[in-house]
Design a protein around this motif. Structure first.
Motif, PDB file in Angstrom:
ATOM      1  N   MET A   1       0.838  -1.188   0.000  1.00 35.06           N
ATOM      2  CA  MET A   1       0.000   0.000   0.000  1.00 35.06           C
ATOM      3  C   MET A   1       0.877   1.244   0.000  1.00 35.06           C
ATOM      4  SD  MET A   1      -2.955  -0.957   2.754  1.00 35.06           S
ATOM      5  CE  MET A   1      -3.857   0.518   2.452  1.00 35.06           C
ATOM      6  N   GLU A   2       0.333   2.314  -0.513  1.00 35.45           N
ATOM      7  CA  GLU A   2       1.086   3.554  -0.575  1.00 35.45           C
ATOM      8  C   GLU A   2       1.325   4.139   0.809  1.00 35.45           C
ATOM      9  OE1 GLU A   2      -0.920   6.209  -3.139  1.00 35.45           O
ATOM     10  OE2 GLU A   2      -0.829   4.879  -4.856  1.00 35.45           O
ATOM     11  N   SER A   3       0.344   3.995   1.700  1.00 37.48           N
ATOM     12  CA  SER A   3       0.505   4.566   3.036  1.00 37.48           C
ATOM     13  C   SER A   3       1.614   3.846   3.805  1.00 37.48           C
ATOM     14  CB  SER A   3      -0.808   4.501   3.815  1.00 37.48           C
ATOM     15  OG  SER A   3      -1.210   3.158   3.976  1.00 37.48           O
ATOM     16  N   ASP A   4       1.737   2.525   3.604  1.00 37.37           N
ATOM     17  CA  ASP A   4       2.814   1.793   4.265  1.00 37.37           C
ATOM     18  C   ASP A   4       4.174   2.266   3.763  1.00 37.37           C
ATOM     19  OD1 ASP A   4       1.052   0.328   5.774  1.00 37.37           O
ATOM     20  OD2 ASP A   4       0.958  -1.328   4.338  1.00 37.37           O
TER      21      ASP A   4
ATOM     22  N   PHE B   1       4.809   5.219   2.600  1.00 38.20           N
ATOM     23  CA  PHE B   1       4.995   6.559   3.150  1.00 38.20           C
ATOM     24  C   PHE B   1       5.510   6.480   4.584  1.00 38.20           C
ATOM     25  CE2 PHE B   1       3.357  10.108   5.655  1.00 38.20           C
ATOM     26  CZ  PHE B   1       3.870  11.186   4.951  1.00 38.20           C
ATOM     27  N   LEU B   2       4.886   5.601   5.388  1.00 39.14           N
ATOM     28  CA  LEU B   2       5.302   5.474   6.784  1.00 39.14           C
ATOM     29  C   LEU B   2       6.740   4.975   6.881  1.00 39.14           C
ATOM     30  CD1 LEU B   2       2.080   3.949   8.376  1.00 39.14           C
ATOM     31  CD2 LEU B   2       2.992   6.239   8.710  1.00 39.14           C
ATOM     32  N   LYS B   3       7.087   3.984   6.057  1.00 45.14           N
ATOM     33  CA  LYS B   3       8.449   3.449   6.099  1.00 45.14           C
ATOM     34  C   LYS B   3       9.467   4.486   5.657  1.00 45.14           C
ATOM     35  CE  LYS B   3       7.042  -1.322   5.420  1.00 45.14           C
ATOM     36  NZ  LYS B   3       6.959  -2.445   4.485  1.00 45.14           N
ATOM     37  N   LYS B   4       9.068   5.322   4.705  1.00 41.93           N
ATOM     38  CA  LYS B   4       9.987   6.330   4.192  1.00 41.93           C
ATOM     39  C   LYS B   4      10.226   7.445   5.210  1.00 41.93           C
ATOM     40  CE  LYS B   4      10.502   9.678   0.462  1.00 41.93           C
ATOM     41  NZ  LYS B   4       9.853  10.296  -0.687  1.00 41.93           N
TER      42      LYS B   4
ATOM     43  N   GLY C   1      12.292   1.761  13.930  1.00 42.36           N
ATOM     44  CA  GLY C   1      12.251   1.750  15.385  1.00 42.36           C
ATOM     45  C   GLY C   1      11.337   2.807  15.968  1.00 42.36           C
ATOM     46  N   GLN C   2      10.907   3.747  15.162  1.00 45.09           N
ATOM     47  CA  GLN C   2      10.120   4.867  15.670  1.00 45.09           C
ATOM     48  C   GLN C   2       8.859   5.007  14.826  1.00 45.09           C
ATOM     49  OE1 GLN C   2      12.247   8.501  15.408  1.00 45.09           O
ATOM     50  NE2 GLN C   2      10.721   9.691  16.479  1.00 45.09           N
ATOM     51  N   GLN C   3       7.687   4.695  15.406  1.00 49.73           N
ATOM     52  CA  GLN C   3       6.438   4.744  14.657  1.00 49.73           C
ATOM     53  C   GLN C   3       5.815   6.134  14.652  1.00 49.73           C
ATOM     54  OE1 GLN C   3       4.976   2.529  12.707  1.00 49.73           O
ATOM     55  NE2 GLN C   3       6.750   1.221  12.988  1.00 49.73           N
ATOM     56  N   GLU C   4       5.976   6.900  15.723  1.00 50.95           N
ATOM     57  CA  GLU C   4       5.393   8.232  15.796  1.00 50.95           C
ATOM     58  C   GLU C   4       6.503   9.262  15.956  1.00 50.95           C
ATOM     59  OE1 GLU C   4       2.476   8.506  18.821  1.00 50.95           O
ATOM     60  OE2 GLU C   4       1.225   6.931  17.974  1.00 50.95           O
TER      61      GLU C   4
ATOM     62  N   LEU D   1      -1.706   9.047  10.978  1.00 53.51           N
ATOM     63  CA  LEU D   1      -2.226   8.080  10.017  1.00 53.51           C
ATOM     64  C   LEU D   1      -1.347   6.841  10.046  1.00 53.51           C
ATOM     65  CD1 LEU D   1      -2.980  10.414   6.983  1.00 53.51           C
ATOM     66  CD2 LEU D   1      -4.565   9.548   8.688  1.00 53.51           C
ATOM     67  N   THR D   2      -1.983   5.698  10.192  1.00 53.76           N
ATOM     68  CA  THR D   2      -1.262   4.430  10.174  1.00 53.76           C
ATOM     69  C   THR D   2      -1.937   3.520   9.158  1.00 53.76           C
ATOM     70  OG1 THR D   2      -2.637   3.549  11.957  1.00 53.76           O
ATOM     71  CG2 THR D   2      -0.590   4.648  12.603  1.00 53.76           C
ATOM     72  N   SER D   3      -1.499   2.285   9.117  1.00 55.91           N
ATOM     73  CA  SER D   3      -2.066   1.370   8.132  1.00 55.91           C
ATOM     74  C   SER D   3      -3.533   1.054   8.426  1.00 55.91           C
ATOM     75  CB  SER D   3      -1.258   0.070   8.096  1.00 55.91           C
ATOM     76  OG  SER D   3      -1.254  -0.526   9.375  1.00 55.91           O
ATOM     77  N   ASN D   4      -3.951   1.101   9.699  1.00 57.18           N
ATOM     78  CA  ASN D   4      -5.347   0.806  10.017  1.00 57.18           C
ATOM     79  C   ASN D   4      -6.178   2.060  10.287  1.00 57.18           C
ATOM     80  OD1 ASN D   4      -4.096   1.422  12.371  1.00 57.18           O
ATOM     81  ND2 ASN D   4      -4.976  -0.231  13.568  1.00 57.18           N
ATOM     82  N   VAL D   5      -5.592   3.252  10.142  1.00 56.45           N
ATOM     83  CA  VAL D   5      -6.323   4.510  10.319  1.00 56.45           C
ATOM     84  C   VAL D   5      -6.195   5.310   9.024  1.00 56.45           C
ATOM     85  CG1 VAL D   5      -6.492   6.648  11.626  1.00 56.45           C
ATOM     86  CG2 VAL D   5      -5.873   4.536  12.794  1.00 56.45           C
ATOM     87  N   ASP D   6      -7.289   5.359   8.262  1.00 52.47           N
ATOM     88  CA  ASP D   6      -7.258   6.132   7.027  1.00 52.47           C
ATOM     89  C   ASP D   6      -7.661   7.579   7.320  1.00 52.47           C
ATOM     90  OD1 ASP D   6      -9.869   5.599   7.613  1.00 52.47           O
ATOM     91  OD2 ASP D   6     -10.487   5.281   5.530  1.00 52.47           O
ATOM     92  N   LEU D   7      -7.717   8.395   6.287  1.00 57.88           N
ATOM     93  CA  LEU D   7      -7.976   9.820   6.469  1.00 57.88           C
ATOM     94  C   LEU D   7      -9.356  10.081   7.066  1.00 57.88           C
ATOM     95  CD1 LEU D   7      -7.023  12.710   6.094  1.00 57.88           C
ATOM     96  CD2 LEU D   7      -7.985  12.650   3.790  1.00 57.88           C
TER      97      LEU D   7
END
Length: 102
Positions: free
Chosen positions: A1-4, A6-9, A14-17, A32-38
């Motif tokens: 997915m594109e959001s994943d 984006f988050l990885k980039k 080690g740091q999610q937020e 926004l995470t993989s289970n929380v959309d806009l």
């Protein structure tokens, strides 16, 4: 997915937020995470602002309020809250009595 992607980039593994910065927007941030959309994030943000009464505080702080007027407003708000609690208790008692057959 594109959001994943984006988050990885943008966030290392080690740091999610992002680290918290104490600014006015800190309590009004939804990540926004993989289970929380806009759409879900906007609903959460709306719920948070309603719970914190952010819009009301904004309206109250728009203009200067004289101390006497503020005192009267706060007294009125307190009285309304007390009246509401008493009214709810009375209605609840009436319903209890009605259920008992009175």
């Amino acid at each position: 997915m594109e959001s994943d992607e984006f988050l990885k980039k943008h966030y290392p593994t080690g740091q999610q937020e992002p680290p918290l910065r104490t600014r006015p927007s800190t309590g009004r941030t939804v990540h926004l995470t993989s289970n929380v959309d806009l759409a879900k994030a906007l609903k959460q943000l709306d719920f948070q602002t309603k719970k914190n009464k952010t819009r009301r505080m904004f309206q109250l702080q728009r203009f200067h309020e004289r101390p006497g007027k503020k005192r009267k407003r706060l007294n009125s708000e307190r009285w309304r809250a007390r009246f509401k609690d008493g009214f709810k208790a009375t209605v609840q008692r009436v319903q209890e009595l009605k259920n008992q057959g009175w």
